[in-house]
Design an enzyme around this catalytic site. Structure first.
Site, PDB file in Angstrom:
ATOM      1  CD  GLU A 145     -45.282  28.812 -20.760  1.00 47.97           C
ATOM      2  OE1 GLU A 145     -46.346  27.945 -20.973  1.00 47.97           O
ATOM      3  OE2 GLU A 145     -44.582  28.180 -20.030  1.00 47.97           O
ATOM      4  CD  GLU A 248     -43.815  29.265 -15.764  1.00 48.70           C
ATOM      5  OE1 GLU A 248     -43.548  28.221 -16.045  1.00 48.70           O
ATOM      6  OE2 GLU A 248     -44.428  29.995 -15.645  1.00 48.70           O
TER       7      GLU A 248
END
Ligand SMILES: *[C@@H]1O[C@H](CO)[C@@H](O)[C@H](O)[C@H]1NC(C)=O
Ligand SMILES: *[C@@H]1O[C@H](CO)[C@@H](O)[C@H](O)[C@H]1NC(C)=O
Ligand SMILES: *[C@@H]1O[C@H](CO)[C@@H](O)[C@H](O)[C@H]1NC(C)=O
Ligand SMILES: *[C@@H]1O[C@H](CO)[C@@H](O)[C@H](O)[C@H]1NC(C)=O
Ligand SMILES: CC(=O)N[C@H]1CO[C@H](CO)[C@@H](O)[C@@H]1O
Length: 430
Positions: A145, A248
């Site tokens: 991220e 995720e």
């Protein structure tokens, strides 16, 4: 004589028992036995620095992970100087692979002042050196991220440069081809350009080995393949030439968690293109994404209490019914995929996405930053479509440095495609 026979037998047995290694062929992962590999993973970061140095804890957790049906863990931060032998062999014995992030709070690539330099590379190399020795190391992430805003695209070339250099290092050391990729936040404005950018170009030395997405869009039993937007994610991967998976996933609203999205990911519509999913996360902490807890929450103000009050070690107790629901899903989901021997990759890299005036500020055709280059906003602002690139770099020192941004455990919660993600759920040490 007898002892020779015994040791030969033992040798044969231990060879048979050694875990098959994972590598990439085309758009899929395969074991060295020639079977396609789909991740059934769990995010595992009990403590900020490195959970893989506590052999007692690893034993307790690996046993229960086997029960839930996991074949992988993802660890966001490790200390390359730690001793990982016990934990890695414990997980190997349980048939569990490691997907590990190479960065730490101080070495991660940062979208606010994008740069990629020798200090960062050397730190990544140390993690590669340490973990390449374990057969159950399945993959490395060069970042998690890093890009978290619609306008964060200017950091993408630095992520790609990191993968280029990590791959070059792996190859120069003649380590096995441990896949090296990136784990992206779910930012709809960047999709699918970021995904395509990471794979694009004629030179495979400069492309990632895999791409992965953190996505929390499928929430509860009333969602489905269409509502969640998975149908659109799928539409953008049918010609993707490298493996892609969910690094995720696991929305927590509504409760209990039922993990119906797993049936889609491992089902016939998606399994030709996706290589599985990692569920966020193992430990219960303040964000309440845990599959297990290590005991009652304590008053964070108490002496030696963990900062958020959640115990971070001990005997894991499944959180009911989420743990069983996940286990029930995974039990029924065992796509066989294809055999490596029967698979001839035919897909070519996607075109490098063109600069767009709204969110994608990178001209994919321009050379990646070299080691030591730093993003220069002044150059960026002079960019015109097609003639220069964000990611254009100078060799000046970074003007700002920031630590702690772009850190693991940040999720985009339950957003439909087309909406800007809301960032929730930080690890307690942030
Ligand atoms: C690389 O960047 C980091 C900040 O991320 C800085 O601390 C370090 O000194 C830089 N290293 C080099 C060689 O410029
Ligand atoms: C991106 O947007 C954020 C807030 O919307 C802003 O603070 C930041 O300066 C922008 N970054 C660039 C590179 O334009
Ligand atoms: C491919 O990229 C690598 C790494 O940047 C570079 O060393 C190599 O020269 C490139 N190959 C070609 C054919 O451009
Ligand atoms: C991605 O998928 C959407 C449909 O969901 C489609 O409109 C778009 O053209 C696709 N983009 C690419 C580059 O494949
Ligand atoms: C999909 C699934 O497994 N759902 C179960 C989750 O747990 C609740 C409570 O035990 C069950 O009612 C669901 O059937």
């Amino acid at each position: 004589m007898r002892s020779t026979i015994v040791s030969c037998l033992l040798g044969a047995i231990s060879t048979v028992n050694a875990i098959a290694t994972i590598s990439v062929k085309g758009s899929k992962f395969f074991t060295s036995d020639g079977d396609q590999f789909f991740l059934k993973g769990i995010a595992y970061q009990l403590v900020p620095e490195d959970p893989l140095v506590d052999s007692t804890q690893c034993k307790l957790d690996a046993a229960l992970m086997k029960e839930v049906g996991a074949n992988s863990i993802r660890v966001y931060h490790v200390d390359p100087d730690g001793d990982h032998k016990d934990c890695m062999s414990t997980f190997e014995d349980a048939g569990i692979y490691l997907w590990v992030d190479l960065d730490t709070f101080t070495t991660q690539i940062n979208q606010d002042s994008p740069h990629w330099n020798a200090t960062q590379l050397q730190a990544f190399e140390k993690v590669i050196d340490e973990f390449q020795q374990f057969d159950n190391t399945a993959g490395f992430f060069v970042g998690n991220e890093v890009l978290t805003t619609g306008n964060g695209s200017v950091a993408a070339p630095y992520v790609k440069a990191a993968a280029r250099d990590a791959k070059a290092y792996r190859n120069s050391k003649k380590y096995r081809d441990i896949p090296i990729g990136y784990s992206a936040a779910d930012i709809s404005e960047l999709r699918p350009m970021l995904q395509n950018y990471m794979a694009c170009g004629d030179n495979s030395s400069e492309a990632l080995d895999f791409f992965s997405l953190n996505a929390y869009e499928w929430c509860g039993p009333t969602s489905n393949y269409q509502i969640s937007g998975y149908s659109q994610l799928n539409a953008n991967v049918t010609h993707y030439n490298i493996p892609i998976f969910f690094s995720e996933t696991g929305c927590i609203k509504p409760r209990p968690r039922t993990f119906e999205d797993q049936a889609a990911i491992f089902g016939d519509q998606m399994n030709p293109y996706w290589s599985g999913a990692i569920i966020y996360e193992w430990i219960e902490e303040s964000n309440e994404y845990g599959l297990v807890s290590y005991g009652e929450k304590v008053d964070p103000a108490a002496v030696s209490a963990p900062p958020d009050g959640y115990p971070r070690s001990g005997t894991p107790t499944p959180i009911s019914p989420d743990f069983d629901n996940l286990s029930d899903q995974w039990k029924t989901l065992t796509p066989s995929g294809v055999k490596a021997s029967a698979y001839t990759p035919s897909l070519t890299p996607p075109p490098c996405p063109a600069y767009t005036s709204d969110f994608w500020d990178v001209n994919g055709g321009v050379a990646l930053p070299t080691l030591g280059q730093t993003f220069d906003a002044a150059i960026q602002s002079s960019i015109t479509k097609g003639t220069a690139a964000a990611g254009t770099a100078t060799t000046s020192a970074p003007t700002t440095t920031k630590t702690g941004g772009g850190s693991p455990g940040r999720e985009v919660q339950g957003m439909g495609i087309g909406l800007v993600g809301v960032l929730v759920g930080f690890f307690w040490w942030m």
